[in-house]
Structures are given as structure tokens and as C-alpha cells.
Design an enzyme around this catalytic site. Structure first.
Site, PDB file in Angstrom:
ATOM      1  N   LYS A  53      20.562  21.370  22.063  1.00 48.19           N
ATOM      2  CA  LYS A  53      21.676  22.330  22.047  1.00 48.19           C
ATOM      3  C   LYS A  53      22.376  22.297  20.693  1.00 48.19           C
ATOM      4  O   LYS A  53      22.664  23.329  20.092  1.00 48.19           O
ATOM      5  CB  LYS A  53      22.671  22.020  23.176  1.00 48.19           C
ATOM      6  N   GLN A  97      27.836  17.774  29.841  1.00 48.29           N
ATOM      7  CA  GLN A  97      26.457  17.684  30.340  1.00 48.29           C
ATOM      8  C   GLN A  97      26.439  17.050  31.735  1.00 48.29           C
ATOM      9  O   GLN A  97      26.999  15.979  31.950  1.00 48.29           O
ATOM     10  CB  GLN A  97      25.610  16.859  29.359  1.00 48.29           C
ATOM     11  N   ASP A 120      29.491  27.307  30.101  1.00 46.55           N
ATOM     12  CA  ASP A 120      28.524  27.058  31.171  1.00 46.55           C
ATOM     13  C   ASP A 120      28.766  28.002  32.353  1.00 46.55           C
ATOM     14  O   ASP A 120      27.908  28.143  33.217  1.00 46.55           O
ATOM     15  CB  ASP A 120      28.676  25.608  31.676  1.00 46.55           C
TER      16      ASP A 120
END
Ligand code: ADP
Length: 297
Positions: A53, A97, A120
Site C-alpha cells: 500500500k 490494518q 476503507d
């Protein structure tokens, strides 16, 4: 004739190029899009995701920060890091995460993220915006990526029977919410199947578009496919393979070899949905940065 492959690698590359162009426009006007990724603990798979990422963001000219915290981090400490990132003007997107190591709990962390930075798309505000069709929220990266795969490979969604296998908050539920919208790239007729579905094949055989996110290798076989269907395989299962140098290989939830003979289009695993997730994360981060830049004008 075997199905055409839906090439996630090249479609993701195309989106990343578009995102880099948009990032360059923002940078010219004084805003460098910034993404912060928080990684708690030492899970090797998570560490790999986080690294890729960060790398993808840098390649697109974006600002990228990775915050690595020990597995013993307390809930309160983690929330404090999120608060700091919420008020950091160089950061427009925050991603924590998952999964978090026990006993850390994800819900309060997700709710602590400023919804304007929730790239997200898991904050209840963004989940709600997706459901009611407010376009200024963030759509979770995997379903957003699947929609792009379908649209960019010419699959007509409007009016199509769309069957989703799996109802997780990460894939199945937001996928359903996205495809039922009265919007371009949507207007599907959506069925969601899950563990309690009585006859899975009955539903999958009706699908013009079948999206499988169940985490079960080989769950979907050729006789469960309507001839000519487009099949999107979200599964990422490790199965033992002594012939592979790593001792395992990755397979999806769909039995690729046989289903490819019946479907008209299909995503491979790996190289289908996987690469799209990071591309959409970057796209969300650039959108977040653009919204902050507009608000500051
Ligand atoms: P993901 O993160 O890919 O969405 P999860 O493990 O969170 O995966 O969720 C798996 C989903 O798949 C659950 O909603 C579950 O009900 C569904 N599922 C698992 N096995 C089956 C099955 N045999 N038939 C139908 N649905 C299933």
C-alpha cells in the site's frame, strides 16, 4: 469457448494511472494526498499488504506514512494514534490494518476515524451513505474494485441478476448495497447468499453476475454456473502444493478450470480482484484529499 479473463492487473494499473494524474493536479494546487496506514503487531501477511500500500502511494506521488505499533499496544494508545492522524493536516486517508491482534477490538477504532478520512469505508457514517446513495462517502475498496472490474470489462449491471455469495461487512454486504443503487454501474437485481442459504446452486444458477466471497476453496463448481455468466472470485485460499517452492498455492472460491468452460468472463486468482483493492484505496485517498482541498478553498 473458454471464458475471457477479467484482467485485474491491467485494470488496476489503468486506475492507478488515473489516480496518479489526479494526485498530480492536486499537488499542483498545493495538496499532496496523504495516506497513513497503522499496523499493529507482527502478522507477516498484514506486513506485506501494508508495504505494498505504501509503495503504491509513493509511486503515485502521494505522501505515505506507516505507523508500526507493537502487538502489546493498548486500545487507548491505538485510539490516541487515530486521534493524532485525524488532526494531522498532511493526512487525508487513515487505514488501520485488520485483523487487530487480540485483545484489541476493531469497532471502536473504526468509529474513532474521522469519516472524512475513512478511506476503507468501514465507518458507520460511510456504510450509511453507501446504503442511502450519498455519493460523497467512501465505498469499501474490494466491492468498489469489483464494480470497476465489471464496468471496465463491459459487463452490463443494470437489470442483471447479481448473486453474491458471502455477507461480510468487508465484501458481501457493501457489494450488495453498491449494486442495488439507482446509479451508473449499478441497478442490479441483487441476491445475497450465506451460510444459512438452503440451496446455494439454485441461486448461483440464476446469476448473470456471480460474485463469490465465502473463503471456501472450490465452493463454486461448473454446474452451479449459468452459461455465459460473468464470475468474480474474491476468494484467496492457501492450499498445500508440494510442487510449489513455497509449499502452497493460492486459489479462489471458484473451481477455475471447470467454471471457465461455462462462464463468459471470469477473474483469475491471483490477478483478479486482489490488485484492485489497493488501486481503489488510492482512489479513495485522492478523493479524500480533493474534498479537504475543496473545503479549505
Ligand atoms: P470475506 O472477508 O471474503 O467476505 P468472511 O470470512 O468474512 O470472508 O465471510 C465469509 C462469508 O461467506 C460469510 O458471510 C458466510 O456466511 C459465507 N459462506 C461461508 N461458507 C459458505 C457456504 N458454504 N455457502 C454460502 N455462503 C458461505
Amino acid at each position: 469457448m473458454p471464458a475471457d479473463l477479467i484482467d485485474g492487473v491491467s485494470i488496476a494499473r489503468e486506475i492507478r494511472r488515473e489516480v496518479a494524474e489526479e494526485a498530480a493536479r492536486l499537488i499542483e494546487r498545493g495538496t499532496r494526498p496523504g495516506l497513513a496506514v497503522v499496523l499493529v503487531g507482527e502478522d507477516p501477511a498484514s506486513a506485506v499488504y501494508v508495504r505494498s500500500k505504501g509503495k503504491a502511494c509513493e509511486e503515485a506521488g502521494m505522501h505515505s506514512v506507516t505507523i508500526k505499533l507493537p502487538a502489546a499496544t493498548s486500545q487507548a494508545e491505538l485510539l490516541l494514534y487515530v486521534e493524532r492522524l485525524n488532526s494531522d493536516p498532511l493526512i487525508h486517508g487513515i487505514l488501520v490494518q485488520m485483523p487487530l491482534p487480540a485483545p484489541l477490538e476493531a469497532d471502536s477504532v473504526i468509529r474513532a476515524i474521522d469519516p472524512r478520512k475513512d478511506v476503507d469505508g468501514f465507518h458507520p457514517i460511510n456504510v450509511g451513505k453507501l446504503l442511502v446513495g450519498e455519493r460523497d462517502g467512501f465505498v469499501p475498496c474490494t466491492p468498489a474494485g469489483i464494480q470497476q472490474l465489471l464496468v471496465r470489462s463491459g459487463v452490463e449491471i443494470a437489470g442483471a441478476e447479481c448473486v453474491i455469495v458471502g455477507r461480510s461487512n468487508i465484501v458481501g454486504k457493501p457489494m450488495a448495497a453498491l449494486l442495488i443503487q439507482d446509479a451508473v454501474g449499478a441497478n442490479g437485481t441483487v441476491t445475497v447468499c450465506h451460510r444459512h442459504t438452503r440451496d446455494l446452486g439454485l441461486h448461483t444458477r440464476r446469476a448473470d453476475i456471480l460474485i463469490v466471497a465465502a473463503g471456501r476453496a472450490g465452493l463454486v463448481t461448473a454446474e452451479m454456473i449459468r452459461p455465459g455468466a460473468a464470475v468474480i472470485d474474491v476468494g484467496m485460499n492457501r492450499i498445500d502444493d508440494p510442487t510449489s517452492p513455497r509449499g502452497y498455492r493460492l486459489v479462489g472460491d471458484v473451481d477455475f478450470e471447470t467454471v471457465q468452460q461455462v462462464a463468459s468472463k471470469i477473474t483469475p486468482v491471483p490477478g483478479g480482484v486482489g490488485p484492485m483493492t489497493i488501486a481503489m484505496l488510492m482512489s479513495n485517498t485522492v478523493r479524500a484529499a480533493a474534498a479537504f482541498a475543496r473545503a479549505a478553498e
